[in-house]
Design an enzyme around this catalytic site. Sequence first.
Site, PDB file in Angstrom:
ATOM      1  CB  CYS A 110      -0.887  -0.037   1.251  1.00 53.49           C
ATOM      2  SG  CYS A 110      -2.002   1.357   1.401  1.00 53.49           S
ATOM      3  CG  HIS A 153      -5.663  -2.518  -1.525  1.00 48.92           C
ATOM      4  ND1 HIS A 153      -4.674  -3.180  -0.827  1.00 48.92           N
ATOM      5  CD2 HIS A 153      -5.381  -1.184  -1.383  1.00 48.92           C
ATOM      6  CE1 HIS A 153      -3.841  -2.289  -0.298  1.00 48.92           C
ATOM      7  NE2 HIS A 153      -4.253  -1.070  -0.634  1.00 48.92           N
ATOM      8  CD  GLU A 154      -6.501   1.396  -4.063  1.00 52.99           C
ATOM      9  OE1 GLU A 154      -6.668   2.384  -3.322  1.00 52.99           O
ATOM     10  OE2 GLU A 154      -5.420   0.780  -4.122  1.00 52.99           O
ATOM     11  CG  HIS A 157      -7.414   2.642   1.102  1.00 56.80           C
ATOM     12  ND1 HIS A 157      -6.703   2.724   2.279  1.00 56.80           N
ATOM     13  CD2 HIS A 157      -6.570   2.077   0.194  1.00 56.80           C
ATOM     14  CE1 HIS A 157      -5.487   2.227   2.090  1.00 56.80           C
ATOM     15  NE2 HIS A 157      -5.391   1.824   0.844  1.00 56.80           N
TER      16      HIS A 157
END
Length: 183
Positions: A110, A153-154, A157
């Site tokens: 990351c 993953h994004e 966030h």
Amino acid sequence: MLTMEDVVREGHPSLRKVANEVSLPPSEEELSLLQDMLEFLKNSQDEKVCAKYNLRPGVGIAAPQLGIEKRMIALHFEDISGKLFSYGLFNPKIVSHSVEKAYLTVGEGCLSVDRNVEGFVPRYARITVKATDLEGNAIKLRLKDYAAIVFQHEIDHLNGVMFYDHINKENPFEIPENSKSID
């Protein structure tokens, strides 16, 4: 131009907050920021630009990684078959997912994490995402394997979740149940 100086690191409060929806149509400022985020990823994958501006290569970035608590992500990468995924997305949402899981054998990294965190990160093997793109179009993407992992993953966030939150604390390299490995 965005650089690594703009990327917030572990411990920054925006990385642990649920980001706010972007009112559509987005403002000029929001549109410009999302275009800059996509440009940052392209720059980070260009060896010369990367070296000149001391960038770390990235395949995705979310607005909270810039300290901006808005539901915006940019992604720029090719999957193993060479298919290009290049998107700036507002308000992305996973609307369906597989039961089967997948994980990267090399683990995940990351831009907001300056250390190596080892372990398998279980993700859904297939997902469907709905979002609004940079041109204002409502889009629906069916993703699998590596592409599905990057998008998850994004999107994490945007919900204040870091990739290492998914790693089994007792046994980081335990193969997730009902999963396949992605090299």
